[in-house]
Design an enzyme around this catalytic site. Sequence first.
Site, PDB file in Angstrom:
ATOM      1  CG  ASP A  45      -2.122  -0.944   1.024  1.00  0.00           C
ATOM      2  OD1 ASP A  45      -2.364  -1.375  -0.117  1.00  0.00           O
ATOM      3  OD2 ASP A  45      -2.801  -1.232   2.019  1.00  0.00           O
ATOM      4  CG  HIS A  50       6.287   6.588  -4.414  1.00  0.00           C
ATOM      5  ND1 HIS A  50       7.006   7.709  -4.047  1.00  0.00           N
ATOM      6  CD2 HIS A  50       6.799   6.197  -5.617  1.00  0.00           C
ATOM      7  CE1 HIS A  50       7.911   7.982  -4.967  1.00  0.00           C
ATOM      8  NE2 HIS A  50       7.817   7.074  -5.935  1.00  0.00           N
ATOM      9  NE  ARG A 146      -1.591  20.610  27.041  1.00  0.00           N
ATOM     10  CZ  ARG A 146      -1.100  21.097  28.169  1.00  0.00           C
ATOM     11  NH1 ARG A 146      -1.914  21.653  29.059  1.00  0.00           N
ATOM     12  NH2 ARG A 146       0.194  21.031  28.397  1.00  0.00           N
ATOM     13  CB  SER A 156      -9.754   4.198   0.769  1.00  0.00           C
ATOM     14  OG  SER A 156      -9.202   5.477   0.554  1.00  0.00           O
ATOM     15  CB  THR A 159      -8.495  -0.091   7.021  1.00  0.00           C
ATOM     16  OG1 THR A 159      -7.780   0.353   5.852  1.00  0.00           O
ATOM     17  CG2 THR A 159      -9.944  -0.384   6.639  1.00  0.00           C
ATOM     18  CG  ASN A 162      -9.960   6.275  11.492  1.00  0.00           C
ATOM     19  OD1 ASN A 162     -10.393   7.215  12.138  1.00  0.00           O
ATOM     20  ND2 ASN A 162     -10.696   5.209  11.180  1.00  0.00           N
ATOM     21  CB  ALA A 183      -2.727  10.441  23.359  1.00  0.00           C
TER      22      ALA A 183
END
Length: 272
Positions: A45, A50, A146, A156, A159, A162, A183
Amino acid sequence: MKYAVIDRGDSLSQSLAQKFHQLAAEKHFVRNDDRPEFVISIGGDGTLLHAFHKYIDRIADVAFIGVHTGHLGFYADWQADEIEELVAMMALEQPRIVRYPLAEIQLETPSETNHYLSLNEFTLKGVDGTLVAQININDEMFEMFRGDGIVISTPSGSTAYNKSVGGAIVHPSIESLQIAEIASINNRVYRTLGSSVMLPQHHHCDIISKKEQKLQLTIDHVSIMRSDISSIRCSVASRKVSFARYRPFTFWNRVREAFLDYDDDRNSGKRS
């Protein structure tokens, strides 16, 4: 048929690229690295990302075909031992063109405006400390953030990064963006929703820097360091990326094979 090949650079991918060129010449395909109609990505992938950015200025005129040389990729329909079958089908059949949404990123600084397209995701992180930013949705304040960073993903790309931060997997037919936190810190000053948010095609979000801070922007695999960012607008792009499909392979099959490692022979004939 005009084509170009982008390979990962390892010995296997390079040998497959040479094999493709040889077979393509026998079928009278025309190699054209400047203005191809089809771009064959050989690797993973990351190789396809690229290739996407290499031909981003011709995105409306190019269809991509992925050949994976390792684990099954989300953008690859073909395996390393199927090069001959791929070339034969390209010579004989018209592909089904599948189009996926892209993210448009508009970067504002005091001196300039830059535009980027992302196939997978855009991430924003603090370099020397936590990221501090106001998040607006459709020009209205939504939350004060923050934390380590923010991920804006395409369907797409849902997966990828995210998913690792707790975002939802979204089918590529749904034209949308997803905002996910990395976080986050929650107190009386900085309050966030704590879950990912999906925006439909006609919505946008703005990430507004709330202090002087050095930030790292990553658009797919391309990283940029800036200390002068005022705001970043994220929206569903008007342009889409195209993939040439010569045989069906559903998105949910890709998800199952990538994450669940579940081999169900009953579904082998139901790729659509």
